[in-house]
Design a protein around this motif. Sequence first.
Motif, PDB file in Angstrom:
ATOM      1  N   PHE A   1       2.556   9.093  -9.321  1.00 51.46           N
ATOM      2  CA  PHE A   1       1.816  10.331  -9.081  1.00 51.46           C
ATOM      3  C   PHE A   1       2.516  11.532  -9.697  1.00 51.46           C
ATOM      4  O   PHE A   1       1.883  12.517 -10.042  1.00 51.46           O
TER       5      PHE A   1
ATOM      6  N   PRO B   1      -7.824  -5.216   0.094  1.00 48.81           N
ATOM      7  CA  PRO B   1      -7.328  -6.367   0.843  1.00 48.81           C
ATOM      8  C   PRO B   1      -8.325  -7.533   0.775  1.00 48.81           C
ATOM      9  O   PRO B   1      -9.391  -7.397   0.172  1.00 48.81           O
TER      10      PRO B   1
ATOM     11  N   LEU C   1      -2.329  10.547 -13.010  1.00 48.91           N
ATOM     12  CA  LEU C   1      -2.821   9.654 -11.964  1.00 48.91           C
ATOM     13  C   LEU C   1      -3.626  10.417 -10.918  1.00 48.91           C
ATOM     14  O   LEU C   1      -3.133  11.363 -10.308  1.00 48.91           O
ATOM     15  N   ALA C   2      -4.883  10.014 -10.738  1.00 48.40           N
ATOM     16  CA  ALA C   2      -5.748  10.698  -9.776  1.00 48.40           C
ATOM     17  C   ALA C   2      -5.802   9.961  -8.453  1.00 48.40           C
ATOM     18  O   ALA C   2      -5.690  10.562  -7.391  1.00 48.40           O
ATOM     19  N   ALA C   3      -5.979   8.657  -8.505  1.00 54.27           N
ATOM     20  CA  ALA C   3      -6.147   7.901  -7.264  1.00 54.27           C
ATOM     21  C   ALA C   3      -5.820   6.435  -7.489  1.00 54.27           C
ATOM     22  O   ALA C   3      -5.984   5.919  -8.590  1.00 54.27           O
ATOM     23  N   VAL C   4      -5.356   5.799  -6.428  1.00 53.14           N
ATOM     24  CA  VAL C   4      -5.122   4.355  -6.444  1.00 53.14           C
ATOM     25  C   VAL C   4      -5.846   3.771  -5.241  1.00 53.14           C
ATOM     26  O   VAL C   4      -5.697   4.262  -4.126  1.00 53.14           O
ATOM     27  N   PHE C   5      -6.642   2.744  -5.489  1.00 53.60           N
ATOM     28  CA  PHE C   5      -7.368   2.064  -4.409  1.00 53.60           C
ATOM     29  C   PHE C   5      -6.814   0.659  -4.250  1.00 53.60           C
ATOM     30  O   PHE C   5      -6.529  -0.010  -5.241  1.00 53.60           O
ATOM     31  N   TYR C   6      -6.695   0.227  -2.995  1.00 56.71           N
ATOM     32  CA  TYR C   6      -6.154  -1.103  -2.699  1.00 56.71           C
ATOM     33  C   TYR C   6      -7.229  -1.939  -2.031  1.00 56.71           C
ATOM     34  O   TYR C   6      -7.915  -1.459  -1.127  1.00 56.71           O
TER      35      TYR C   6
ATOM     36  N   TRP D   1       0.807  -1.217   0.000  1.00 52.64           N
ATOM     37  CA  TRP D   1       0.000   0.000   0.000  1.00 52.64           C
ATOM     38  C   TRP D   1       0.834   1.258   0.000  1.00 52.64           C
ATOM     39  O   TRP D   1       0.334   2.338   0.228  1.00 52.64           O
ATOM     40  N   VAL D   2       2.119   1.108  -0.225  1.00 51.64           N
ATOM     41  CA  VAL D   2       3.002   2.265  -0.231  1.00 51.64           C
ATOM     42  C   VAL D   2       2.631   3.178  -1.404  1.00 51.64           C
ATOM     43  O   VAL D   2       2.231   2.710  -2.467  1.00 51.64           O
ATOM     44  N   ARG D   3       2.705   4.480  -1.183  1.00 51.70           N
ATOM     45  CA  ARG D   3       2.317   5.436  -2.213  1.00 51.70           C
ATOM     46  C   ARG D   3       3.226   5.315  -3.425  1.00 51.70           C
ATOM     47  O   ARG D   3       4.449   5.411  -3.297  1.00 51.70           O
TER      48      ARG D   3
END
Lengths: 153, 103
Positions: free
Chosen positions: A40, A108, A101-106, A33-35
Amino acid sequence: MRMHRRSFIAFVSSAATAAAASALWPLRALADWVRPVEAFKAKALEDALAALGGPGQPSDAIVFHSPEIAENGAVVPVGIQSSIPGTEQIAILVEENPTPLAAVFYFPEGAEPTVNTRVKVSKTSRLVVAVKAQGKLHLASRQTKVTLGGCGG
Amino acid sequence: MANPMRIRAARNDARTDVKVLMSHPMETGLRKDASGTVIPALHIVQVTAKCNERVVLAAQWGPAVSQNPFLQFSFTGGAAGDVVSVTWTDTAGDSRTDQITLT
């Protein structure tokens, strides 16, 4: 407590193994989950996708909603649903934005690979969704026409 | 300190749908004010949602997420009495957590 040398060594080594094993797991989760800082910062869509592990292949298994014409580019609703097994990550990119790049969702274990949000679109642009599943990148894209820019004046 | 988030959650069979409305200016750092000075960037960079202690969604955001961000997501599981909490952190290091209890 008196301990024999042999049992002491066995005790210490088993404790060390247990500690190493328990320390590894949150670390692994964290690493996932590291940015993605480089992604970006990227100013071109291809560079951002490459930083995410791309270039990636188009896929039909991604349901992607966005308006064809957005009156206000500052608030463009996007909805994504991935039916690719093992979806870990969904990224939203806007090709014509200063940084795409606007957003990244993870996602689990136990999370549904679906997300709805709103993004800014600076001008008429292609919106790209990049789904990462089992280390591979899958893409879907849609064109959105913007009549009023999303970045103000 | 920022305004509270509005969170709603609905349980449907085995899954729980959550809607969140955050209150945040989401400044990109590219806009200028009337006198031409650049408004510094101030946007959310990280979002984490949990059901009790289990992380159900994590996100990294850039400046291109809209002002007062809206977020909808789902997860499997979630029983009455479980606590769903959402936390964001912004570029200034500010953060806020809000939670609701599932019914």
